[in-house]
Design an enzyme around this catalytic site. Structure first.
Site, PDB file in Angstrom:
ATOM      1  N   HIS B 193       0.835  -1.206   0.000  1.00  0.00           N
ATOM      2  CA  HIS B 193       0.000   0.000   0.000  1.00  0.00           C
ATOM      3  C   HIS B 193       0.864   1.248   0.000  1.00  0.00           C
ATOM      4  O   HIS B 193       1.989   1.243   0.492  1.00  0.00           O
ATOM      5  CB  HIS B 193      -1.014   0.036   1.137  1.00  0.00           C
ATOM      6  N   GLU B 240       6.221  -1.955   5.501  1.00  0.00           N
ATOM      7  CA  GLU B 240       5.909  -2.589   6.798  1.00  0.00           C
ATOM      8  C   GLU B 240       5.971  -4.109   6.733  1.00  0.00           C
ATOM      9  O   GLU B 240       6.181  -4.772   7.762  1.00  0.00           O
ATOM     10  CB  GLU B 240       4.485  -2.205   7.245  1.00  0.00           C
TER      11      GLU B 240
END
Lengths: 133, 280
Positions: B193, B240
């Site tokens: 994302h 992440e």
């Protein structure tokens, strides 16, 4: 003295938050960080310019903050997670902001995201072993 | 002796937290995503862990940019959630295990992971969303928890390989604790994302599925990618996903897949779930 160049500098439409950015935008991000507290969010809403002055941000940063111009804030070094502390309480979701960044409507932005799932079942079947209810 | 009962990976984005607060689990947009957690909840109730070690990144609640630790370990008796300015419901605090935390700190530092120890540590959505996904149906959190925060916000951030090695060190640290504890490890964040810039909305399903396969069978593949490559392939916030490798590194080289689920899109994100156990 010069800032180190990075491989990621040429990724289009991307503002990687690194030392160079963090250094130039420290005060603006400090202002945004203060919005973890409701009373500070209110103080900014009551007097955005006065609140910005207290943090000593640059005139360009101040103008972007007051206008809630999130793309300009990014260009001036705002960290996206800190910028969200201004955006979300003002009713601007990350998807609204994403749409703003691209100059399209939120519905158009969401439709582009939904399109990512169109051939999902086929891809999962090809990869194998995925749970499917 | 403390032992690792397995590892879980999950997204931790705030939109999931808001969906739980608004009880949207069975609405068409969310149903397939949330249904994919039911097998995880069943597995957790079966293995019944005492402790959850949660690997996540703080998004500007506990840490401001004045001090950015690369790795920060909670060493407190209790961890509070708090207002992070995003309108998320504030959830109940977590009981910690200070003795175990300090043992982990000693062992990790002895293994040359020079972590920051935190006796006060607010936990943000990166920690709370995964815990709520697992246990919001219970009246109280059923585990003690230890937060392990990784800087993925301000570059330079640690490499994917460093996270895999952190997992290896974590396993040694856990397994050298004399008390009989059952430990589950959560690797949270991701998957692909990008929230920021004109490239916002970037998602790469093929890359996400490659990452899931790599985490299971070949962690070296993901560990060998540079942060620059991961930003290109997974987006600025998709980096992440490297935190999944810390979970994976704490398990044996061979694992059994208890559960594997992927859904897209959830808000701006590709959302993957894994439950892995050590192969016997």
């Amino acid at each position: 003295m010069s800032w180190k160049k990075h491989d990621y500098d040429d990724i289009p439409g991307t503002y990687v938050f690194d030392g160079k950015t963090a250094h130039s935008s420290y005060r603006m991000n400090k202002l945004l960080y203060s919005f973890n507290h409701a009373e500070n969010r209110k103080a900014f809403d009551d007097d955005p310019e006065g609140y910005a002055d207290r943090f000593g941000v640059t005139p360009e940063q101040k103008a972007a903050l007051v206008k809630r111009d999130f793309l300009q804030m990014l260009r001036l070094g705002a960290n996206i997670y800190f910028a969200a502390k201004l955006a979300v309480p003002a009713g601007v979701s990350v998807q609204d902001a994403g749409a703003q960044f691209q100059g399209i409507t939120t519905d158009e932005f969401k439709a582009k995201l939904s399109a990512k799932g169109e051939d999902l079942q086929k891809k999962l079947a090809r990869a194998g072993g995925y749970w499917d209810g | 002796m403390a032992r690792i009962v397995g590892g879980v990976t999950t997204s931790h984005i705030p939109a999931i937290g808001n969906a739980m607060t608004g009880h949207l689990e069975q609405t068409p947009y969310w149903k397939r995503f949330f249904d994919g957690y039911e097998p995880v909840k069943k597995w957790l109730s079966k293995v019944d862990p005492d402790i959850a070690i949660v690997i996540y990144n703080d998004h500007g609640l506990n840490f401001f940019l004045d001090k950015v630790p690369t790795f920060a370990l909670g060493c407190a008796d209790r961890y509070e959630n708090a207002d992070e300015g995003w309108g998320l419901q504030i959830r109940a605090s977590f009981e910690g295990d200070a003795e175990f935390s300090w043992h982990l700190a000693e062992s990790l530092i002895r293994q040359e992971f020079d972590i920051t120890t935190c006796q006060e540590m607010l936990i943000d959505h990166g920690f709370i969303v995964p815990m709520s996904l697992m246990w919001r149906h219970l009246p109280e959190w059923p585990v003690r928890a230890i937060p392990l925060a990784v800087n993925t916000v301000q570059h330079p951030i640690p490499s994917a390989r460093r996270l895999l090695k952190l997992g290896h060190a974590l396993r040694q640290a856990i397994e050298s604790y004399p008390e009989d504890l059952k430990v589950v490890i959560f690797g949270t964040g991701g998957m692909s994302h990008q929230l920021q810039g004109e490239r916002a909305g970037f998602i790469d399903v093929d890359f996400d599925l490659q990452c899931m396969s790599s985490v299971i069978n070949d962690p070296e593949w993901l560990a060998s990618l540079s942060i620059d490559e991961i930003i290109r392939k997974a987006g600025t916030e998709g980096v992440e996903t490297i935190m999944w490798l810390a979970m994976r590194g704490a398990l044996h080289p061979n694992v059994n897949v208890v559960h594997k689920h992927y859904h897209v899109p959830i808000s701006n994100t590709g959302a993957g779930v894994l439950v892995l156990e050590n192969a016997t």
